[in-house]
Enzyme design. Sequence first.
Site, short mmCIF file in Angstrom:
data_model
loop_
_atom_site.label_atom_id
_atom_site.label_comp_id
_atom_site.label_asym_id
_atom_site.label_seq_id
_atom_site.Cartn_x
_atom_site.Cartn_y
_atom_site.Cartn_z
CD GLN B 126 -5.90 4.34 -2.83
OE1 GLN B 126 -6.59 3.70 -2.03
NE2 GLN B 126 -4.65 4.04 -3.10
N GLY B 127 -8.59 7.20 -5.97
CA GLY B 127 -9.08 6.67 -7.25
C GLY B 127 -8.02 5.83 -7.95
CD GLU B 245 3.41 5.70 7.92
OE1 GLU B 245 2.62 5.23 8.73
OE2 GLU B 245 4.51 6.17 8.24
#
Lengths: 353, 376
Positions: B126-127, B245
């Site tokens: 994840q960037g 989530e």
Amino acid sequence: MNFDYNEEQQLLADSVRRYLQDKYQFEQRRKIVAGEGWSAEAWTQFAQMGLTGLPVSTEHDGFGGGAVDLMGIMEAFGEALVVEPYLPLVMAVRALERGGSVGLLPRVIDGSMKLAWAHSEKGARYDVDAVRLGAKRKGSAWTLEGEKAAVIGAPTADRLVVTARASDGVALYLVDRAKAEVKAYRTMDERLAGDVTLRGVEAQRLEGGMPLVEEVLDLATALVCAEAVGAMKFACDTTLEYLKTRKQFGVPIGAFQALQHRMVDMFISLEQARSMACLACSRADAGGDARAISSAKIKISDAARHISQEAVQLHGGMGMSEELKVSHAFRRLTVLAREFGDADHHLARFAAL
Amino acid sequence: MDLNYSAEELAFRDEVRAWLRANLPQDLREKVENYAHLSKEDLLRWHRALAKNGWVAPAWPKEWGGTGWNVIQRYLFEEELGYAGAPPIIPFGVTMCAAVLLRFGSDAQKKRFLPRIYNGDDFWCQGYSEPGSGSDLASLKTKAVRQGDHYVVNGQKIWTTLAHYADWIFCLVRTDPTLEKRQEGISFLLMDMKTPGITVRPLILMDGAHEVNEVFFDDVKVPLENLVHEEGKGWTVAKYLLGYERMNTGRIGESRRQLARLKDYAAPMMANPRWRDRLTRVEVELAALEITNLRFLDRMRRTGQPPGADVSMLKIKGTEIQQALTELMMEATDPTASDPLSDAVRKRYLSTRKTTIYAGSNEIQRNIIAKMTLGL
């Protein structure tokens, strides 16, 4: 899995809340406290709403309410900081029913018979077994001799359910309050209490002994958790309202992050406490679970302290003022945090179980 | 009010438990229980075992491999995994990228990426964070300039977890630096980590572990087809993902396992009332968190609504409990012991400090509750 009240429970809690919002506003409560310390009118209303019959089993013409059935009412009482001794009545009813003495129940249901629970003695702190008040058999009758302390509702009660120690151990006894000496006073949270002296007072012995004492205390502990949740909800709501309306430096003080985060932590404490009150009341109904109930009281005591102290702090000087309900909620929560055992007591009990 | 699981829910839990007993490899479980390092191969082995059983992405729609479980079943499944000592399911692909693709991705993107995520063929990272953009994510500067059929990306990401394992990275980039409202100039791009111009440099944390990285982008050419949703709509995607989530953040099963481990490991210390009370308070907090989590799930199941902002409290309390447990565990180790377990416990104490910082620091979570739930 389901965390809702059923329709009956919700309707009853709603009607109690409506009554309290109408007739038991803070100013009305102030008059009650400044007067006799309890309201006969409120008590009559409680009876008419079915609250005095709620803890009585259906077998004896009550509604057979358990801890979960009582939970919403205790919450509403907590929110309104009700001073009338309802919980002592619930405790005494449980003792009488389990102890096989049901003759008084019709008058309990109609509100004309008020009961109190006399267990604590000076210096006992929360030790359940520290009962020195003595019971002696004289023929077929029993007499009690000794002292009880901080008996909530003793000055207004008609009968007392008293723990006493006889040669065969601790048991519960029913006595006529008129035969007891009662030194009345107000507790820190403005309830009517009394130190009770019994000098050879005749008593009726109930069945059940110490296990029944423990059962009643666990039920009461679970219900005090629910009452505290109500008082904590009030403290949180009123503090949040204050943060939104009180202006300093040209803005509502709720615009300051230092206060926002403290308010959020109060809100989280409240939700965590509510979860544990659900656990305690459910378990009390499922035959009792001392460990779960103690764990709930640990959380409720910690949360009550946290929320009440923060509520006063975030109100600033006004939080200290006798004039605002929040300072009275502080007093109630300080007492509820300790009632039937403080966090330290229940930490030790939890570990020992 | 009924705090008990239904017979069906208990049967489901038993099924998961039985499957885990039979299928969770002993060596992986021991690594997790002893706080040992998990290699990429370890993580993928477990991912593929779950995928083979159809259980790696319960929340996905059934057509893409989801299980069709309700929120309570998904909760039970995750908590059983945590309690059993299973390696974590790395969330960047299965939970995060997939959620975005399922909601905003084109059909072609879904077909291209989802099956490979499911089967563990692509490892994602994840960037998001940049050196100057942590909690203030919308200030990000990594820019993507459109040139013909591709973007040219220049800039830097930081704290990129497991970028050194990753085949792909999903990134928030700035496609329009001129807009006054800075959120509107952000886009969501997918990049193949093998693209020329991407450099990964390890950032070693205080426990000595290599888990996070800096990722540099130097004239990286990204095909236009790797844009998710519309150009300039990246913030919408990011916000959706933040809300998605959030129910999993309590990690209650794992904390229950740690608590049981701690009671066993530190049994002689229970005679010390000061220690006993500290441990008991954490146990009580964990019980309260578990019930609070169930109350949220019950609310979701009844109303059919997604979780509200107040579920941020699960992250706050869950991570505070994780930290309290690792601190007690660290304190329970003999200060003079140098065996591998004592060493791992100490390192875990160091490592667990990150939990209240990552995934939206606990202060940001408090901001969210203050604003969204309390109206401050």
